[in-house]
Each structure stands twice: as C-alpha cells, then as structure tokens.
Motif scaffolding. Structure first.
Motif, mmCIF file in Angstrom:
data_model
loop_
_atom_site.group_PDB
_atom_site.id
_atom_site.type_symbol
_atom_site.label_atom_id
_atom_site.label_comp_id
_atom_site.label_asym_id
_atom_site.label_seq_id
_atom_site.Cartn_x
_atom_site.Cartn_y
_atom_site.Cartn_z
ATOM 1 N N ARG A 1 -40.476 -12.104 29.600
ATOM 2 C CA ARG A 1 -39.195 -11.938 28.918
ATOM 3 C C ARG A 1 -38.592 -10.556 29.205
ATOM 4 O O ARG A 1 -39.312 -9.570 29.414
ATOM 5 C CB ARG A 1 -39.360 -12.084 27.406
ATOM 6 C CG ARG A 1 -39.724 -13.463 26.923
ATOM 7 C CD ARG A 1 -38.571 -14.438 27.069
ATOM 8 N NE ARG A 1 -38.864 -15.730 26.488
ATOM 9 C CZ ARG A 1 -38.412 -16.142 25.292
ATOM 10 N NH1 ARG A 1 -37.680 -15.334 24.548
ATOM 11 N NH2 ARG A 1 -38.712 -17.341 24.847
ATOM 12 N N GLU A 2 -37.282 -10.488 29.163
ATOM 13 C CA GLU A 2 -36.573 -9.204 29.139
ATOM 14 C C GLU A 2 -36.413 -8.826 27.669
ATOM 15 O O GLU A 2 -35.768 -9.554 26.902
ATOM 16 C CB GLU A 2 -35.208 -9.339 29.805
ATOM 17 C CG GLU A 2 -34.395 -8.055 29.804
ATOM 18 C CD GLU A 2 -33.004 -8.246 30.394
ATOM 19 O OE1 GLU A 2 -32.107 -7.458 30.047
ATOM 20 O OE2 GLU A 2 -32.820 -9.208 31.175
ATOM 21 N N VAL A 3 -37.013 -7.727 27.257
ATOM 22 C CA VAL A 3 -37.100 -7.364 25.847
ATOM 23 C C VAL A 3 -36.369 -6.061 25.586
ATOM 24 O O VAL A 3 -36.585 -5.063 26.284
ATOM 25 C CB VAL A 3 -38.577 -7.228 25.397
ATOM 26 C CG1 VAL A 3 -38.664 -6.794 23.937
ATOM 27 C CG2 VAL A 3 -39.321 -8.547 25.612
ATOM 28 N N VAL A 4 -35.514 -6.082 24.573
ATOM 29 C CA VAL A 4 -34.866 -4.868 24.075
ATOM 30 C C VAL A 4 -35.402 -4.638 22.664
ATOM 31 O O VAL A 4 -35.288 -5.508 21.803
ATOM 32 C CB VAL A 4 -33.336 -4.992 24.054
ATOM 33 C CG1 VAL A 4 -32.711 -3.719 23.466
ATOM 34 C CG2 VAL A 4 -32.797 -5.237 25.455
ATOM 35 N N LEU A 5 -35.998 -3.466 22.446
ATOM 36 C CA LEU A 5 -36.605 -3.153 21.157
ATOM 37 C C LEU A 5 -35.745 -2.114 20.446
ATOM 38 O O LEU A 5 -35.537 -1.007 20.959
ATOM 39 C CB LEU A 5 -38.031 -2.635 21.365
ATOM 40 C CG LEU A 5 -38.910 -2.506 20.115
ATOM 41 C CD1 LEU A 5 -40.375 -2.631 20.491
ATOM 42 C CD2 LEU A 5 -38.694 -1.184 19.412
ATOM 43 N N PHE A 6 -35.237 -2.481 19.272
ATOM 44 C CA PHE A 6 -34.394 -1.590 18.471
ATOM 45 C C PHE A 6 -35.240 -0.967 17.357
ATOM 46 O O PHE A 6 -35.905 -1.673 16.597
ATOM 47 C CB PHE A 6 -33.241 -2.360 17.828
ATOM 48 C CG PHE A 6 -32.270 -2.944 18.814
ATOM 49 C CD1 PHE A 6 -31.189 -2.192 19.266
ATOM 50 C CD2 PHE A 6 -32.411 -4.250 19.275
ATOM 51 C CE1 PHE A 6 -30.270 -2.733 20.174
ATOM 52 C CE2 PHE A 6 -31.504 -4.801 20.165
ATOM 53 C CZ PHE A 6 -30.436 -4.038 20.620
ATOM 54 N N GLU A 7 -35.193 0.346 17.247
ATOM 55 C CA GLU A 7 -35.915 1.056 16.185
ATOM 56 C C GLU A 7 -34.983 2.080 15.562
ATOM 57 O O GLU A 7 -34.393 2.914 16.261
ATOM 58 C CB GLU A 7 -37.161 1.742 16.744
ATOM 59 C CG GLU A 7 -37.794 2.789 15.848
ATOM 60 C CD GLU A 7 -38.159 2.263 14.455
ATOM 61 O OE1 GLU A 7 -37.943 3.006 13.481
ATOM 62 O OE2 GLU A 7 -38.660 1.125 14.356
ATOM 63 N N ALA A 8 -34.834 2.011 14.222
ATOM 64 C CA ALA A 8 -33.913 2.918 13.535
ATOM 65 C C ALA A 8 -34.406 4.357 13.540
ATOM 66 O O ALA A 8 -33.597 5.295 13.520
ATOM 67 C CB ALA A 8 -33.690 2.441 12.094
ATOM 68 N N GLY A 9 -35.712 4.559 13.563
ATOM 69 C CA GLY A 9 -36.265 5.913 13.515
ATOM 70 C C GLY A 9 -36.253 6.608 14.856
ATOM 71 O O GLY A 9 -35.795 6.077 15.876
ATOM 72 N N GLU A 10 -36.827 7.801 14.856
ATOM 73 C CA GLU A 10 -36.832 8.619 16.063
ATOM 74 C C GLU A 10 -37.934 8.229 17.037
ATOM 75 O O GLU A 10 -37.916 8.653 18.199
ATOM 76 C CB GLU A 10 -36.993 10.097 15.690
ATOM 77 C CG GLU A 10 -35.843 10.640 14.849
ATOM 78 C CD GLU A 10 -36.053 12.088 14.442
ATOM 79 O OE1 GLU A 10 -37.170 12.621 14.731
ATOM 80 O OE2 GLU A 10 -35.146 12.680 13.872
ATOM 81 N N GLY A 11 -38.922 7.479 16.581
ATOM 82 C CA GLY A 11 -40.021 7.091 17.450
ATOM 83 C C GLY A 11 -40.655 5.807 16.970
ATOM 84 O O GLY A 11 -40.279 5.245 15.929
ATOM 85 N N LEU A 12 -41.612 5.327 17.732
ATOM 86 C CA LEU A 12 -42.276 4.062 17.434
ATOM 87 C C LEU A 12 -43.477 4.285 16.522
ATOM 88 O O LEU A 12 -43.986 5.384 16.381
ATOM 89 C CB LEU A 12 -42.720 3.401 18.740
ATOM 90 C CG LEU A 12 -41.609 3.089 19.757
ATOM 91 C CD1 LEU A 12 -42.201 2.482 21.018
ATOM 92 C CD2 LEU A 12 -40.555 2.176 19.162
ATOM 93 N N GLY A 13 -43.935 3.199 15.932
ATOM 94 C CA GLY A 13 -45.119 3.245 15.078
ATOM 95 C C GLY A 13 -44.862 2.847 13.641
ATOM 96 O O GLY A 13 -45.784 2.455 12.938
#
Length: 451
Positions: free
Chosen positions: A31-43
């Motif tokens: 899949r082509e995946v776009v990951l949206f995260e409101a914060g400054e980094g992942l986790g």
C-alpha cells in the motif's frame, strides 16, 4: 497496452503505537501509506522526552515486558536488543506509611509480606498459580481470547470474593492501580486475572532512547506527516474517503484516499466518525467509541539524591482509597553540577492519584511541581533530600479503562468493521503498547481482507 494500476492509497490517522503498527502492515502489503500525526513526533503515549542535562538523556514513560510477543518479534527483526535496559520487577507497596517490597517472582517473599493476613497470602498464591495454568486463554492483549471470560464482573468484585478486603487492597489492588491508576471497581475482572497469569517470572525493560524508536521503525516506508491534525473525514463518490488535516502552520489541506485507519483515542475517533454515513460506521461502532472512558495521566518528575530512595524501584500506594500520590518510579541518572562534574542522581517519576491528577491537568507547571513535591513523602516517609523539579508530561487520554463487558463489545466491533474506515487503539483490548500494536495490525488486515 493496459494502464499500470496504482497501489491502493491508505491514510493512517495517529502516529502512536497502533497507527505505526498499522502503517507497517499496510506498507509491507504494497500500500501507499500517508501517516498523519498531530504531535511533533511518533510514539503517542509511548513517546519519551529528552533532556541534555541528564545521562542517559531520556525520560522513560512505558516499559517492555518479556511476555509481549509482537514487540519481542519486532525487537529481534529490527536488531534493537542492545537498546533494552533491564530494570527491577520488584514493587514496594506502601500501606500506613510503611514501604514493603513485594516480588512477583518469589513465593517466599509473598508469604513474608506483612501488609496482608497470612491466610490471604496463601489464597493469593494459589489463585495466581491457578490463573497461570490458563495463560493461553487469559491473553492480556487479545480481546478475542478473553471475551468469553468477561462476564461483567469487576476486578474489585472478583478480588473480594477470592480474598479478604484487606488482602485484596494490599496485594492485588496496588499492583493494578499502581501501574494504570484506574479504579479496580471500574475494570473487568478478566483484566486482573490476565495480570496474575502473566506477571510472575516476567522481565521488565525500558528502551535506552525511549520506546518511540519502535514506532519510528514501524512507520518506515510511509509518508509521515507530523504536526498534522486531522480535523474531518468525509466519504466521496466511489467509496473513497476525503481527509482534511490542519498543519501546525498553514491552511488546512484535503486529500482523498481509498481507505483509512483511525488510530487515535476513542473520543477523538468518535468526533471524526460523526460526519461519516451509517453504512460506513455503524451505530454499534459509534456507541462503542462514545462510551470509552479514559483515566488521564500526569507524570511529574524530580531529581533527588540517590541515597534517599531505592533505584529502579516501582513504589505504589496500598489500600482501597484514591491516594494523593499513586506511585513513583525511580531511574539512576548522571547530572553535571555547576562546575561541570558528574553527579549521580535519581530521576523520579511521580504519578498523582486520580482526583489530584484531574485537578492539576492544565495548571501552570509551577503549581503542579509545588503540589506534588510534598506528596513524595506520603509514599516514602524517610525521604531526606528536597526534590528538584525537572519535567512534566500530561496525558489527557492516559489509560483507556477496560470496563466490565468491554472485551465482549470490542470483539463485536472488530468483527463488524471494514473498509473504507476501520479503527484501532488500545481501547479495544488493554492499555499496553503491545495491545495497541496488535489492534493496529488487525485493523490493517481488515482493510487488506486478510482477517
């Protein structure tokens, strides 16, 4: 010549452990995946803060436990074994001002434990051994396995049947509430049973630079967009989904995807689902999302002289009441003094009780430090040194409460959800990073048609 078909394009909303695990599964499937995260980094809630004044420079929030199967496999695959730091599994339980160690690995230590009556210590040992024999069924992370045991009974109701009130309140309650801060009266009995089945003999670790390293590795191959808060989901012609996100700076942007994984806390997921039609998100899923409750978390950390507390210790309050300070966790750190010389200190994470946490959330940090600092002595009365305020982390959606009957409802929602919008998060199973990742994998498999 026929046109080359494009890969399906999936949006993953939320860069916590569930979202990143879903992204990994989807990327591996092409899949082509776009990951949206409101914060400054992942986790997400597993993300640690970093401060250059201390060495190691990381603030640890969550632990890896040796019985986490999915995480264990990922650690092996990514070659992260050297990033793990083993910590003590011993717990100090404080009751009536007296701290007493209680090891989950030592029956002899349990039988000598003075806070509970001797008869309760024997009952607790026999109860634990009985649950260990049911380990395969009492899976702390898999609601499909534990749902048959989720009969609507609370952990407190079960505990008071198995032990005296004093025994339960000084043996099992502090170990449950000390780790998650939710009340045993509000959680399913099967959650407590699963803990008894798995905790004994387990090893505890933290990641040297924080658990977010696992989320970051899981997200490799996805188009990661941090600082992007998704504000709206709409279906469009052809069964696709239009996603509107607001960057940290700039105007909102809108893109269209074939399908979406929503991996954010349940109340936020419920808001995003509000504009979607009934045939995309059914009434049962909406009710499930809207009904989920969370216990917020407030981590107030201090630096202390190492002589004042045990290192690598988990110190929790015993008894039935909601205490002003629920627990403290200590980690050794090295700090540079005013002359630049290295000095050994303890980094102490203090977690207030439920009422104090809710009162202090959003208050100025000076007030939070000032109110929590005197509470350290409620858990360790012999504390001599004055605590030095260091760092605060707020988690409004700290721990989803596994209410009685919730595992059964979550299984129904998991089975009924499908493309183009699926949901993931630890509110489907238990408030652990392992459970969050399993939920993300299963949500992705729903979109791929492999589950």
């Amino acid at each position: 010549m026929s046109p080359v078909s494009r890969p399906a394009r999936t949006a993953v909303i939320g860069g916590g452990m569930a979202g990143c695990a879903a992204a990994r599964t989807l990327v591996k499937a092409g899949r082509e995946v776009v990951l949206f995260e409101a914060g400054e980094g992942l986790g997400g809630r597993a993300r640690s803060w970093h401060r250059p004044e201390i060495e190691p420079h990381v603030g640890i929030n969550l632990m890896y436990v040796s019985f986490y199967p999915l995480m264990t496999e990922l650690i092996r695959e990514y070659g992260l074994r050297d990033e793990l730091v083993k910590i003590s599994s011993d717990v100090y339980i404080v009751h009536k001002g007296r701290p007493v160690p209680l090891s989950s690995d030592s029956p002899l230590n349990l039988l000598k434990y003075p806070h509970a009556p001797l008869a309760d210590r024997f009952r607790f040992l026999l109860w634990s051994l009985g649950e260990v024999r049911r380990r395969k069924q009492l899976d702390l992370f898999d609601p499909v396995k534990v749902a048959p045991f989720d009969d609507g009974t609370s952990a407190a109701e079960l505990g008071y049947r198995k032990l005296s009130r004093e025994g339960f309140d000084t043996l099992l309650r502090p170990q449950i509430e000390g780790f998650w801060n939710f009340a045993c009266e509000k959680i399913s009995a099967v959650h407590a049973r699963a803990l008894l089945a798995w905790l004994g003999g387990s090893e505890f670790y933290v990641f040297r630079d924080g658990m977010q390293v696992l989320a970051e590795r899981n997200a490799e191959g996805a188009d990661v967009r941090t600082g992007h808060e998704v504000t709206d989901l709409q279906t469009v012609d052809g069964g696709r989904v239009r996603v509107t996100a607001r960057p940290a700076s700039g105007e909102p942007v809108t893109e269209t995807f074939d399908d979406v994984v929503v991996a954010v806390p349940a109340p936020i997921a419920a808001k995003l689902a509000a504009a979607l039609p009934q045939e995309v998100v059914g009434a049962g899923t909406r009710r499930f999302l809207e009904s989920q409750e969370y216990e917020p978390a407030l981590s107030v950390s201090f630096l202390l002289d190492p002589a004042g507390l045990p290192s690598h210790a988990h110190i929790v309050a015993g008894g039935p009441d909601d205490p002003p300070l629920r627990n403290m966790i200590t980690y050794p750190r090295r700090v540079r003094d005013e002359q630049g010389r290295p000095v050994d200190r303890l980094l102490v994470f203090a977690y207030p009780g439920r009422a104090v946490t809710r009162r202090l959330l959003g208050r100025p940090t000076e007030e939070q430090f000032a109110e929590v600092a005197p509470l350290l002595r409620t858990l360790w009365p012999d504390l001599a040194a004055e605590p030095q305020p260091f760092q605060i982390a707020e988690r409004p959606f700290g721990f989803p409460i596994p209410a009685p009957g919730r595992y059964r409802r979550s299984v129904e929602v998991m089975r009924n959800q499908g493309a183009p919008v699926v949901f993931a998060g630890d509110y489907f199973n238990s408030p652990t990073t392992e459970a969050a990742m399993l939920s993300g994998v299963r949500a992705a498999e729903k979109l791929l048609g492999t589950r």
